[in-house]
Design an enzyme around this catalytic site. Structure first.
Site, mmCIF file in Angstrom:
data_model
loop_
_atom_site.group_PDB
_atom_site.id
_atom_site.type_symbol
_atom_site.label_atom_id
_atom_site.label_comp_id
_atom_site.label_asym_id
_atom_site.label_seq_id
_atom_site.Cartn_x
_atom_site.Cartn_y
_atom_site.Cartn_z
ATOM 1 N N ASP A 13 -9.661 1.962 2.918
ATOM 2 C CA ASP A 13 -9.544 1.217 4.176
ATOM 3 C C ASP A 13 -10.231 1.934 5.337
ATOM 4 O O ASP A 13 -10.888 1.311 6.172
ATOM 5 C CB ASP A 13 -8.074 0.984 4.532
ATOM 6 C CG ASP A 13 -7.457 -0.161 3.745
ATOM 7 O OD1 ASP A 13 -8.202 -1.045 3.290
ATOM 8 O OD2 ASP A 13 -6.223 -0.166 3.598
ATOM 9 N N LYS B 288 0.803 -1.223 0.000
ATOM 10 C CA LYS B 288 0.000 0.000 0.000
ATOM 11 C C LYS B 288 0.838 1.277 0.000
ATOM 12 O O LYS B 288 0.483 2.263 -0.662
ATOM 13 C CB LYS B 288 -0.961 0.003 1.187
ATOM 14 C CG LYS B 288 -1.990 -1.118 1.126
ATOM 15 C CD LYS B 288 -2.906 -1.110 2.324
ATOM 16 C CE LYS B 288 -3.847 -2.304 2.292
ATOM 17 N NZ LYS B 288 -4.787 -2.291 3.421
#
Length: 285
Positions: free
Chosen positions: A103, A67
């Site tokens: 997220d 990420k």
């Protein structure tokens, strides 16, 4: 009409249930699209991004450990992705790559759904300050908790995250506390006063993984516990045995994935169809 192609990139990634969930979403909406998993080593991520562009992929997700590196490989980023320096959702549009982070949305929605809890005024212990933990920290801090405790194996990483949160200019910033996951006395005190415990390390992806900290420190009827790993983990079993309310990471996976679905397609995600596919796959496991 050409089938749209999507994927999730991770290392490892064979455990991922995102393909089951996303393909169910495409089918429910009648979209000609396919989603697959691709195991990509960190040193191959840049090359893989270029290959996916050349091969006409419309978008992809990035999971552990990609990420933060993904943030550096896209052309444009959403405000949320810029705040946290992480990307988990990439859109390929007109030859350019847009990076987003879903997220935080997934975590907050999962917390509300599992426990009917809002972070405001709460004491929250976040175990893990990597990619998923960073996203969680910024999302939680923006919801006005009383205290946000950042616990990590490497204290310097938690301290750096605390400095970034302080510099973020939040209108009502929480009190920030930094701990080592190996600090038994500090962690015991933090667990005793926490309302919410969020486990954001990768410990638990493999059945043989040790827990992220000494589970004997969990108090009886202590905080609600959300483990981002979407399986029964030693942490969740120990918390349940002590009378804590628990949730695994399937709710977070569902809602962050639903948000990615909408970003890619412009169509409202069929959350219930995606949920049923995800739960069915979990039961088969």
């Amino acid at each position: 009409m050409t089938t749209q192609r999507f994927a999730v990139l991770g290392f490892p990634v064979s455990h991922s249930l995102s393909p089951v969930m996303q393909n169910a979403g495409f089918a429910a909406c009648g979209l000609d699209a396919d989603y697959e998993s691709l195991e990509v080593r960190p040193d191959e991520l840049k090359k893989t991004f270029s290959q996916l562009q050349r091969n006409g992929f419309s978008g992809w997700n990035c999971t552990v450990p990609h990420k933060e590196q993904a943030f550096l490989l896209v052309d444009d980023t959403s405000p949320e992705a810029r705040r946290i320096g992480c990307v988990n959702t990439v859109i390929h549009r007109n030859g350019r790559l847009e990076g987003h982070s879903t997220d935080g949305y997934g975590l907050l929605t999962a917390l509300a759904e599992a426990f009917a809890l809002e972070p405001e005024g709460r004491t929250i212990l976040l175990a893990g300050c990597g990619g998923a933990g960073r996203s969680a920290a910024f999302a939680l801090a923006a919801r006005r908790p009383a205290e946000l405790i950042l616990a990590n194996r490497t204290v310097a990483k938690a301290e750096a995250l605390a400095r970034e949160l302080t510099a973020a200019g939040l209108p009502q910033p929480p009190r920030l506390t930094v701990l080592s996951l190996a600090d038994r006395s500090g962690l015991a005190a933090a667990l005793a006063r926490a309302d919410i415990l969020i486990q954001a390390t990768s410990q638990g992806l493999k059945p043989e993984d040790p827990p992220p900290f000494d589970l004997d420190l969990l108090p009886i009827a202590g905080p609600v516990v959300l483990d981002m790993i979407y399986r029964s983990t030693p942490l969740l079993r120990a918390a349940a045995a002590r009378g804590c309310r628990i949730a695994d990471g399937s709710g977070m996976l569902l809602h962050q994935g639903a948000r990615s679905f909408t970003l890619w397609t412009g169509v409202a995600a069929p959350v219930e169809a995606m949920r049923q596919a995800l739960l069915g796959a979990l039961r088969q496991r």
